[in-house]
Motif scaffolding. Structure first.
Motif, PDB file in Angstrom:
ATOM      1  N   GLY A 212       0.808  -1.208   0.000  1.00  7.35           N
ATOM      2  CA  GLY A 212       0.000   0.000   0.000  1.00  7.35           C
ATOM      3  C   GLY A 212       0.840   1.256   0.000  1.00  7.35           C
ATOM      4  N   ARG A 266      -4.500   0.668  -1.649  1.00  7.13           N
ATOM      5  CA  ARG A 266      -4.131  -0.742  -1.493  1.00  7.13           C
ATOM      6  C   ARG A 266      -3.974  -1.345  -2.888  1.00  7.13           C
ATOM      7  NH1 ARG A 266      -8.572  -0.929   2.203  1.00  7.13           N
ATOM      8  NH2 ARG A 266      -8.019   0.271   4.044  1.00  7.13           N
ATOM      9  N   HIS A 306      -4.174  -4.461   3.309  1.00  7.62           N
ATOM     10  CA  HIS A 306      -5.258  -3.647   3.870  1.00  7.62           C
ATOM     11  C   HIS A 306      -5.000  -3.239   5.314  1.00  7.62           C
ATOM     12  CE1 HIS A 306      -8.634  -3.896   0.848  1.00  7.62           C
ATOM     13  NE2 HIS A 306      -7.735  -4.706   0.326  1.00  7.62           N
TER      14      HIS A 306
END
Length: 461
Positions: A212, A266, A306
């Motif tokens: 991410g 993400r 995440h």
């Protein structure tokens, strides 16, 4: 009203734990990952196996008691009040067939256990953003995978399942045996029975690129505009999402990000470092990241994409399927959740759909959302002093986004189910009517009435 003889009869019929509210193990057995949801059944059965589940359902049916089920409690949107709660977390069967590329799991198995068994064999399963979630509840609710744009919904890849229906019968169903029930269980949540085992397909694991990028929240308008322009350039093998995060000063948040408003991109992609870097290059140029973890990744570290909380929390959530994420949609969202707003929510997330998620699988199922372009998902803390503000914010954002919505939801992202009309929004009208007919057939007494349950009506025929 239950009496001691009723409880003793259940205990004699099962090998698992039976507890009532004043029993020492009752609180532990009814505990949900969403700690804002406190279950208060009349009795709880900690099933040891599928036979216990069948015996428990039959016992409840004889007494006309409602039945609910829980494995991990990640999807515990509403509390169970009365009746029998069956917990399935002890059903830990796990079999992997690397030749056929299939897995068979019991109802208590979490995705983390599946990956630990499959990744060393070069295979992966279609889990969601957290591998701490139970396989069964996620999958029968459709299952939106991290790599969903590449492979579709998890429910599309179920081979067979074993479940106990409201009459206490343990059935094995697939696309050929009780095909209508199988179709509706794949996406219909727990409306027709309690799943005790599930068999599903696995997929080959090649190079994996994931992680991410976290940006300052002050740049949210620039980042969301760039995200909107970037999406059409991506192949189906790339599955991104983006979220506005208001991170609390709590242990599950990395120290540099605590008490900050940030934007979190993400990214999951089956491909090489070179290709992954090339795909992400436009988004890396938009703003100066606070953190960038994207790159080649050991698939067992997939939860880092995440960064969902690993420990139980009290939360409230809600969701909607969106037709688009154009300038007006972005502006409406940022007005209520962007920089300078008083939005209290932990997460305001946009997940692009499309790709294999729009195409459907080889078999029919009850999954909704294939005509939508995006999923909007909202999560807030559900505890004093922010509980009321969180729920009010969820309602206000969903109202503001209604003009951009398809009017439907995904059942696993629906949030607290409301009245019958609200519950129906988790499926297309045609599927919903088939589900009502099946409910009347398989659960005429409406024993399975907790959670995102529907009511049955006789079919037109």
């Amino acid at each position: 009203m239950l009496v001691n003889d009723d409880v003793h009869a259940l205990s004699a019929a099962v090998s698992g734990i039976v507890a009532v509210p004043d029993s020492p193990g009752f609180a532990e057995e009814t505990f949900a990952f969403n700690v804002a949801t406190v279950h208060r059944p009349d009795v709880v059965l900690g099933a040891a196996d599928a036979q216990d589940v069948a015996a428990g359902v039959k016992w409840a049916a004889e007494r006309q008691l409602p039945v609910s089920v829980q494995s991990t409690g990640h999807g515990a949107e509403s509390a169970v009040d009365g009746g029998l709660l069956i917990t399935t977390r002890r059903l830990q069967e796990l079999q992997i067939d690397p030749i056929e590329r299939t897995a068979r799991v019991g109802a208590g198995v979490k995705w983390r256990s599946v990956l630990e068994a499959t990744v060393p064999q070069g295979l992966i399963a279609l889990h969601g953003s957290s591998t701490d979630v139970g396989v069964v509840g996620y999958t029968v609710g459709g299952g939106l995978p991290v790599l969903g744009r590449a492979h579709g919904f998890a429910a599309e890849h179920v081979r067979s399942m074993e479940l106990v229906t409201a009459d206490g019968a343990l059935r094995r169903i697939d696309a050929e045996s009780e095909a209508e029930l199988f179709t509706l269980m794949c996406g219909g949540k727990g409306n027709f029975g309690i799943v005790t085992a599930l068999e599903f397909s696995l997929f080959p694991l090649g190079d994996f690129y994931g992680g991410g990028i976290i940006y300052p929240g002050a740049d949210a308008d620039l980042i969301l505009a760039a995200f909107r322009e970037w999406l059409p350039t991506l192949p189906d093998d790339a599955s991104p999402s983006i979220a506005l995060l208001r991170l609390p000063d709590m242990d599950f948040v990395p120290p540099p990000l605590r008490a900050q408003f940030v934007v979190h991109l993400r990214f999951a992609y089956m491909g090489s470092r070179e290709d992954g870097d090339a795909l992400l290059a436009p988004m890396r140029a938009v703003s100066t990241p606070l953190m960038d973890t994207a790159g080649p990744m050991n698939y067992l570290e997939v939860d880092q994409i995440h960064m969902d909380p690993a420990d139980p929390l009290p939360f409230a959530d809600g969701g909607a399927l969106l037709k688009d994420f154009g300038e007006e949609t972005v502006a409406d969202l940022l007005e209520l959740a962007g920089e300078g707003s008083d939005c209290p929510l932990l997460l305001v997330e946009i997940r692009p759909l499309g790709g294999a998620l729009a195409r459907g699988g080889a078999l029919a199922d009850a999954v909704s959302g294939r005509d939508a372009a995006f999923l909007l998902f909202l999560v807030g803390l559900n505890m004093p002093p922010v509980a009321e503000a969180s729920m009010a914010s969820i309602r206000s954002i969903l109202t503001a986004m209604a003009p951009h919505s398809t009017g439907f939801t995904l059942v696993n992202f629906h949030g607290m189910p409301g009245d019958e009309a609200d519950r129906a929004r988790a499926w297309s009208p045609a599927v919903y009517e088939r589900m009502r007919a099946a409910k009347a057939s398989y659960d005429p007494g409406n024993l399975l009435r907790f959670g995102h349950a529907i009511t049955g009506v006789p079919s037109a025929g």
